[in-house]
Design a protein around this motif. Structure first.
Motif, mmCIF file in Angstrom:
data_model
loop_
_atom_site.group_PDB
_atom_site.id
_atom_site.type_symbol
_atom_site.label_atom_id
_atom_site.label_comp_id
_atom_site.label_asym_id
_atom_site.label_seq_id
_atom_site.Cartn_x
_atom_site.Cartn_y
_atom_site.Cartn_z
ATOM 1 N N ALA A 177 -53.406 -18.727 -5.555
ATOM 2 C CA ALA A 177 -53.345 -19.671 -6.353
ATOM 3 C C ALA A 177 -54.742 -19.894 -7.209
ATOM 4 O O ALA A 177 -55.093 -20.889 -6.194
ATOM 5 C CB ALA A 177 -52.534 -20.908 -6.248
ATOM 6 N N LEU A 178 -55.326 -19.551 -8.182
ATOM 7 C CA LEU A 178 -56.453 -19.992 -8.634
ATOM 8 C C LEU A 178 -56.218 -21.069 -9.582
ATOM 9 O O LEU A 178 -55.613 -20.707 -10.790
ATOM 10 C CB LEU A 178 -57.339 -18.775 -9.209
ATOM 11 N N ALA A 179 -56.762 -22.050 -9.528
ATOM 12 C CA ALA A 179 -56.601 -23.285 -10.255
ATOM 13 C C ALA A 179 -55.070 -23.395 -10.777
ATOM 14 O O ALA A 179 -54.867 -23.974 -11.831
ATOM 15 C CB ALA A 179 -57.142 -23.090 -11.772
ATOM 16 N N GLY A 180 -54.112 -23.182 -9.862
ATOM 17 C CA GLY A 180 -52.820 -23.179 -10.175
ATOM 18 C C GLY A 180 -51.936 -22.235 -11.372
ATOM 19 O O GLY A 180 -51.099 -22.433 -11.561
ATOM 20 N N ALA A 181 -52.869 -21.094 -11.957
ATOM 21 C CA ALA A 181 -52.676 -20.631 -13.049
ATOM 22 C C ALA A 181 -52.326 -19.204 -12.612
ATOM 23 O O ALA A 181 -51.619 -18.447 -13.406
ATOM 24 C CB ALA A 181 -53.795 -20.630 -14.257
ATOM 25 N N THR A 182 -52.981 -18.558 -11.377
ATOM 26 C CA THR A 182 -52.920 -16.986 -11.353
ATOM 27 C C THR A 182 -53.328 -17.018 -10.028
ATOM 28 O O THR A 182 -53.773 -17.682 -9.289
ATOM 29 C CB THR A 182 -53.756 -16.478 -12.557
ATOM 30 N N ALA A 183 -52.946 -15.797 -9.565
ATOM 31 C CA ALA A 183 -53.312 -15.094 -8.193
ATOM 32 C C ALA A 183 -54.249 -13.938 -8.490
ATOM 33 O O ALA A 183 -54.051 -13.171 -9.516
ATOM 34 C CB ALA A 183 -52.059 -14.528 -7.242
ATOM 35 N N ILE A 184 -55.192 -13.558 -7.551
ATOM 36 C CA ILE A 184 -56.043 -12.575 -7.656
ATOM 37 C C ILE A 184 -55.946 -11.570 -6.587
ATOM 38 O O ILE A 184 -55.802 -11.922 -5.514
ATOM 39 C CB ILE A 184 -57.632 -13.180 -7.825
ATOM 40 N N ASP A 185 -55.758 -10.205 -6.958
ATOM 41 C CA ASP A 185 -55.550 -9.217 -6.217
ATOM 42 C C ASP A 185 -56.546 -8.132 -6.271
ATOM 43 O O ASP A 185 -56.247 -6.960 -6.507
ATOM 44 C CB ASP A 185 -54.133 -8.520 -6.153
ATOM 45 N N GLY A 186 -57.708 -8.357 -5.950
ATOM 46 C CA GLY A 186 -58.797 -7.505 -5.879
ATOM 47 C C GLY A 186 -59.392 -6.958 -7.133
ATOM 48 O O GLY A 186 -59.123 -7.603 -8.388
ATOM 49 N N LEU A 187 -60.131 -6.098 -7.188
ATOM 50 C CA LEU A 187 -61.053 -5.709 -8.496
ATOM 51 C C LEU A 187 -60.319 -4.506 -9.141
ATOM 52 O O LEU A 187 -60.107 -3.463 -8.507
ATOM 53 C CB LEU A 187 -62.335 -5.485 -8.391
ATOM 54 N N ALA A 188 -60.489 -4.116 -10.457
ATOM 55 C CA ALA A 188 -59.821 -2.942 -11.197
ATOM 56 C C ALA A 188 -61.370 -2.510 -11.449
ATOM 57 O O ALA A 188 -62.217 -3.024 -12.092
ATOM 58 C CB ALA A 188 -59.371 -3.339 -12.313
ATOM 59 N N ASP A 189 -61.717 -1.064 -11.107
ATOM 60 C CA ASP A 189 -62.934 -0.540 -11.197
ATOM 61 C C ASP A 189 -62.510 0.606 -12.133
ATOM 62 O O ASP A 189 -61.987 1.754 -12.111
ATOM 63 C CB ASP A 189 -63.293 0.003 -10.045
ATOM 64 N N ARG A 190 -63.351 0.449 -13.646
ATOM 65 C CA ARG A 190 -63.053 1.308 -14.618
ATOM 66 C C ARG A 190 -64.449 1.986 -15.125
ATOM 67 O O ARG A 190 -64.512 2.699 -16.053
ATOM 68 C CB ARG A 190 -62.359 0.643 -15.846
ATOM 69 N N ARG A 191 -65.464 1.876 -14.232
ATOM 70 C CA ARG A 191 -66.739 2.509 -14.595
ATOM 71 C C ARG A 191 -66.554 4.138 -14.804
ATOM 72 O O ARG A 191 -67.258 4.500 -15.542
ATOM 73 C CB ARG A 191 -67.470 2.393 -13.675
ATOM 74 N N ALA A 192 -65.495 4.758 -14.031
ATOM 75 C CA ALA A 192 -65.538 6.345 -14.145
ATOM 76 C C ALA A 192 -65.181 6.498 -15.505
ATOM 77 O O ALA A 192 -65.416 7.623 -15.937
ATOM 78 C CB ALA A 192 -64.748 6.697 -12.970
ATOM 79 N N GLY A 193 -64.091 6.015 -16.060
ATOM 80 C CA GLY A 193 -63.643 6.479 -17.447
ATOM 81 C C GLY A 193 -64.208 5.810 -18.479
ATOM 82 O O GLY A 193 -63.481 5.575 -19.516
ATOM 83 N N GLY A 194 -65.447 5.321 -18.591
ATOM 84 C CA GLY A 194 -66.006 4.554 -19.553
ATOM 85 C C GLY A 194 -65.820 3.287 -20.068
ATOM 86 O O GLY A 194 -66.035 2.758 -20.908
ATOM 87 N N GLY A 195 -64.967 2.410 -18.983
ATOM 88 C CA GLY A 195 -64.733 1.406 -19.110
ATOM 89 C C GLY A 195 -63.327 0.888 -19.961
ATOM 90 O O GLY A 195 -62.904 1.815 -20.458
ATOM 91 N N ALA A 196 -63.062 -0.217 -19.740
ATOM 92 C CA ALA A 196 -61.659 -0.838 -20.462
ATOM 93 C C ALA A 196 -61.958 -1.551 -21.607
ATOM 94 O O ALA A 196 -62.945 -1.906 -22.011
ATOM 95 C CB ALA A 196 -61.092 -1.724 -19.480
ATOM 96 N N VAL A 197 -60.901 -1.841 -22.603
ATOM 97 C CA VAL A 197 -61.170 -2.225 -23.638
ATOM 98 C C VAL A 197 -59.817 -3.352 -23.963
ATOM 99 O O VAL A 197 -58.856 -2.988 -22.981
ATOM 100 C CB VAL A 197 -61.096 -1.451 -25.202
ATOM 101 N N LEU A 198 -59.981 -4.450 -24.639
ATOM 102 C CA LEU A 198 -58.929 -5.122 -24.892
ATOM 103 C C LEU A 198 -57.903 -4.353 -25.724
ATOM 104 O O LEU A 198 -58.155 -3.747 -26.599
ATOM 105 C CB LEU A 198 -59.409 -6.386 -25.500
#
Length: 532
Positions: A418-439
């Protein structure tokens, strides 16, 4: 007989456990040394322990214990309650009444109360009823009772409030009432205008199986409306004069045609400006008032338009403090590189209305004195402090402060429930191989993204190499997502304040957002909106 949670009846399969226990061979054979078997006759031996039950009373007691557990979890109800849905005898009805601002539309509130009265009038003497009032939050106005008159008396005192709709809060409150429901057939009745914007948080919210949910919509057809969505006020300096510049954004929906209206600006209860404008039938329109001499000290003002069928959103109150400076307390980790927050601080330093002052602190040095001076607290890739500092921060936010959490690779490397009561964090998403993520998905109507309404493509250009995987908590709004569906921007209300979680890379190590034109207006908007 009926069951509130019939899915637990599958637990009767566990009755096989005591049977298997009794059919299991419990004999322990110990070998005996013998010199010779030549003088013994071989006889076949048949064991009966595996083929019949030898202790019936014990088996029945064990099976009865399993059956009682299954019945308890299935929540059975008996007698007239089982036939309630057929012959209408005993029911347990939760009436959920929407009292949000949109219910104040002309004719809507009267129809809603009439619908709630009709539900109460249809109850029988054996029925139980509870009343839940909801807007952004839900309140149990009347607990379980068979006194319909008491519930009706509470209903007559209710009026709409100036808050938004959140249907999920009503369903959670009703679900809690069902846990203490009397032995009767449960039924949920929702009286609302069923705004689409109020559905946030409903996905994934489950009700007990077998519970009837009925909605009573109180709106038919279109509802034309004009509202003031936002007001921006700032001081400007022209020569030796300090002027106050005010602009308002009006929104129109479902008008039969363009509407001519008059917007009025008042300061301290005195009218200081007005504009005659023609608003479109559907869309937005920005009204800029002529600059007026800025009053000395704090400013309290109001922008209003001519009243329409929904008067609750025809006025917008605003305040401007005497000190125009917006103080941001930046909490940084101990291992922070010197240039890691460079882009953030440079972006916040640009602009004078208001000017942003950044005060840097380590995570362990936050105290009540620093919070008293702050308008916004920004946690740079660190979790909120614990102990007395964490309690002071929580109280400050609930009293109206703003908290922004930048979730970067440090937090992403940890698993936080529980981060600041708003969310949980479960590791990192690594998108470097595919050119990165976009919104991808973006709530462009949210005030946080107001600078990009005319140019939404500006937020589609930045690339993000790594970002934390966030899981929103119940009651948290997802304002933006990456193209893989992972949340990118979250918001949660905490008392009178708000908490914003950003999974966007705010430095050039994990993305190129700081190098994009959208970075400056986005960061400034985060500071202004986050601080209220």
């Amino acid at each position: 007989m009926g069951f509130l949670v019939p899915a637990f009846l599958a637990g009767f399969a566990a009755l096989a456990i005591p049977v298997l226990m009794h059919l299991r061979d419990r004999n322990e054979q110990t070998p005996i040394r013998f010199p010779s078997l030549m003088f013994l006759v071989r006889l076949p031996i048949r064991t009966s322990d595996r083929r019949k039950v030898t202790d019936w009373p014990l088996l029945l007691l064990r099976a009865l214990a399993v059956a009682l557990l299954v019945f308890a979890f299935s929540r059975p109800f008996f007698g007239s309650a089982a036939a309630a849905t057929v012959d209408g005898r005993a029911r347990a009805v939760v009436v959920m009444l929407d009292r949000s601002m949109s219910m104040g539309y002309t004719g809507t509130w009267e129809a809603a109360k009439d619908s709630a009265r009709a539900v109460l009038a249809g109850l029988q003497s054996r029925d139980h009823v509870a009343l839940v009032l909801f807007d952004e939050e839900a309140t149990v106005a009347q607990g379980w009772t068979q006194d319909v008159g008491a519930a009706r008396a509470v209903l007559e005192t209710v009026e709409p409030v100036a808050r938004a709709t959140r249907i999920s809060s009503a369903l959670r409150a009703a679900r809690g009432l069902l846990l203490a429901a009397p032995p009767a057939a449960p039924e949920l009745v929702m009286v609302s205008d069923l705004q689409r914007s109020g559905l946030s948080g409903v996905a994934g919210l489950e009700l007990p199986a077998g519970v009837a949910l009925r909605s009573v919509p109180v709106v038919s057809g279109t509802r034309p409306n004009t509202s003031i969505a936002m007001v921006e006020a700032r001081r400007t300096v022209t020569g030796d004069r300090v002027l106050l510049q005010v602009q308002a954004r009006a929104v129109t929906r479902e008008l039969p045609d363009a509407r001519r209206t008059r917007l009025v600006l008042t300061l301290g209860g005195r009218e200081v400006g007005a504009r005659e404008v023609t608003l479109p039938a559907n869309g937005e329109f920005t009204v800029v008032f002529d600059p007026v001499p800025a009053p000395t000290g704090a400013v309290e003002g109001e922008v209003r338009l001519e009243a329409d069928a929904l008067a609750g959103d025809d006025r917008f109150h605003f305040a401007l403090p005497a000190d125009d400076q917006l103080r941001v307390v930046l909490i940084t980790p101990d291992d922070l590189a010197r240039d890691e927050t460079l882009f953030l601080e440079r972006a916040l330093a640009i602009g004078r209305a208001p000017a942003v002052f950044v005060e840097r602190r380590r995570v362990g040095s936050l105290d009540a004195a620093a919070l008293t001076r702050a308008a916004l607290v920004l946690l740079w890739d660190v979790a909120p402090p614990a102990g007395a500092a964490g309690q002071a921060l929580d109280e400050w936010v609930r009293a109206g402060g703003g908290l922004v959490v930048h979730a970067g690779p440090r937090l992403g490397a940890r698993r936080i429930a529980a981060l600041a009561g708003a969310t949980a964090i479960d590791g990192l998403a690594d998108r470097r191989a595919g050119g990165g993520a976009v919104l991808g998905e973006l709530r462009s109507d949210h005030p946080l993204f107001s600078p990009f309404r005319a140019t939404p493509a500006a937020l589609a250009a930045p690339r993000f190499w790594r970002y934390p995987r966030l899981t929103p908590a119940v009651g948290t709004d997802v304002l933006a997502r990456f193209d893989d569906g992972q949340p990118a921007v979250l918001e949660r209300r905490a008392g009178e304040g708000r908490i914003i979680v950003l999974a966007l890379a705010l430095d050039v190590r994990e993305g190129d957002l700081p190098l994009q034109p959208a970075f400056l207006p986005l960061l400034r908007r985060v500071a202004l909106y986050g601080s209220g």
